[in-house]
Design a protein around this motif. Structure first.
Motif, short mmCIF file in Angstrom:
data_model
loop_
_atom_site.label_atom_id
_atom_site.label_comp_id
_atom_site.label_asym_id
_atom_site.label_seq_id
_atom_site.Cartn_x
_atom_site.Cartn_y
_atom_site.Cartn_z
N GLY A 11 0.85 -1.19 0.00
CA GLY A 11 0.00 0.00 0.00
C GLY A 11 0.88 1.23 0.00
N PRO A 12 0.28 2.40 0.09
CA PRO A 12 1.07 3.63 0.06
C PRO A 12 2.06 3.71 1.23
N TYR A 13 3.27 4.12 0.89
CA TYR A 13 4.29 4.40 1.91
C TYR A 13 4.69 5.88 1.76
N ARG A 14 5.31 6.22 0.66
CA ARG A 14 5.66 7.62 0.41
C ARG A 14 4.58 8.35 -0.40
N SER A 15 3.79 7.61 -1.12
CA SER A 15 2.77 8.22 -1.98
C SER A 15 1.85 9.13 -1.19
N GLY A 16 1.59 10.30 -1.75
CA GLY A 16 0.66 11.23 -1.14
C GLY A 16 1.17 11.94 0.09
N THR A 17 2.48 11.86 0.35
CA THR A 17 3.02 12.46 1.58
C THR A 17 3.80 13.75 1.34
N ASP A 18 4.15 14.04 0.10
CA ASP A 18 5.03 15.19 -0.22
C ASP A 18 6.32 15.14 0.59
N GLY A 19 6.76 13.92 0.95
CA GLY A 19 8.00 13.75 1.70
C GLY A 19 7.91 14.09 3.18
N ASP A 20 6.72 14.36 3.67
CA ASP A 20 6.52 14.72 5.08
C ASP A 20 6.74 13.48 5.96
N PRO A 21 7.76 13.49 6.82
CA PRO A 21 8.07 12.31 7.65
C PRO A 21 6.89 11.85 8.50
N ALA A 22 6.09 12.76 9.01
CA ALA A 22 4.94 12.36 9.84
C ALA A 22 3.91 11.61 9.00
N ARG A 23 3.70 12.06 7.77
CA ARG A 23 2.73 11.38 6.90
C ARG A 23 3.27 10.03 6.42
N ILE A 24 4.58 9.97 6.18
CA ILE A 24 5.20 8.69 5.81
C ILE A 24 5.06 7.71 6.97
N TYR A 75 12.04 -0.56 -4.40
CA TYR A 75 11.46 -1.39 -5.46
C TYR A 75 12.22 -2.70 -5.62
N THR A 76 13.55 -2.63 -5.58
CA THR A 76 14.34 -3.85 -5.74
C THR A 76 14.11 -4.81 -4.59
N THR A 77 14.06 -4.27 -3.38
CA THR A 77 13.81 -5.12 -2.22
C THR A 77 12.45 -5.79 -2.32
N ALA A 78 11.42 -5.02 -2.68
CA ALA A 78 10.08 -5.60 -2.82
C ALA A 78 10.07 -6.69 -3.89
N HIS A 79 10.74 -6.42 -5.00
CA HIS A 79 10.79 -7.43 -6.07
C HIS A 79 11.45 -8.72 -5.59
N CYS A 85 7.24 -14.64 -1.26
CA CYS A 85 5.90 -14.48 -0.69
C CYS A 85 4.90 -15.40 -1.38
N ASP A 86 3.87 -15.75 -0.62
CA ASP A 86 2.82 -16.64 -1.12
C ASP A 86 1.58 -15.88 -1.56
N ALA A 87 1.48 -14.60 -1.16
CA ALA A 87 0.30 -13.80 -1.49
C ALA A 87 0.61 -12.34 -1.19
N VAL A 88 -0.26 -11.46 -1.68
CA VAL A 88 -0.15 -10.02 -1.43
C VAL A 88 -1.50 -9.53 -0.94
N LEU A 89 -1.46 -8.67 0.06
CA LEU A 89 -2.64 -7.93 0.48
C LEU A 89 -2.44 -6.51 0.00
N GLN A 100 3.06 -2.10 -8.56
CA GLN A 100 4.11 -2.97 -9.11
C GLN A 100 4.14 -4.30 -8.37
N ASP A 101 3.97 -4.27 -7.05
CA ASP A 101 3.90 -5.52 -6.27
C ASP A 101 2.78 -6.41 -6.78
N VAL A 102 1.63 -5.81 -7.06
CA VAL A 102 0.49 -6.57 -7.57
C VAL A 102 0.82 -7.18 -8.93
N ARG A 103 1.44 -6.40 -9.80
CA ARG A 103 1.80 -6.93 -11.14
C ARG A 103 2.76 -8.12 -11.00
#
Length: 127
Positions: A11-24, A75-79, A85-89, A100-103
């Motif tokens: 799910g979102p980690y940095r997305s939608g945060t504008d780099g704000d550490p509290a939102r991340i 991205y490389t670590t997730a790949h 992994c056996d599944a993704v939520l 990308q994880d879903v793909r």
């Protein structure tokens, strides 16, 4: 099903945060909130940032290593992690990394769940 699944929470980690550490941090908390229900169902929850963040911390102090952007490591670590992994939520929210994880999961033929309720309960979840 008799064996616990290793389930990547995407799910979102940095997305939608504008780099704000509290939102991340809040996005990471949201990812982590999904870990307990997965565990209760008898499975092993995994979040890519749990693996990538320590790598990034060490890489930042390694002057002999190549320069790597945060995104590349994430991205490389997730790949790499998805190969185990056996599944993704997939949690709601815009995220190129989670998409990308879903793909990758779909290409591997492993299940992609869109809610906790879709995840099967392991018969031995109580134990």
């Amino acid at each position: 099903m008799s064996k616990p699944l290793l389930i990547l929470i995407a799910g979102p980690y940095r997305s939608g945060t504008d780099g704000d550490p509290a939102r991340i941090a809040r996005n990471l908390e949201r990812l982590e909130e999904a870990s307990w229900p997965i565990y209760e169902r008898g499975h092993v929850p995994m979040i890519g940032e749990w693996v990538a963040l320590p790598i990034l911390r060490v890489a930042a102090t390694d002057v002999s290593g190549p320069e790597a952007s945060d995104g590349d490591v994430m991205y490389t670590t997730a790949h790499r992690l998805l190969q185990h992994c056996d599944a993704v939520l997939r949690l709601e929210g815009a995220s190129q990394g989670a998409d990308q994880d879903v793909r990758i999961a779909e290409a591997r033929g492993i299940p992609v769940y869109r809610s906790i309720d879709e995840i099967p309960v392991l018969a031995t979840a109580a134990g």
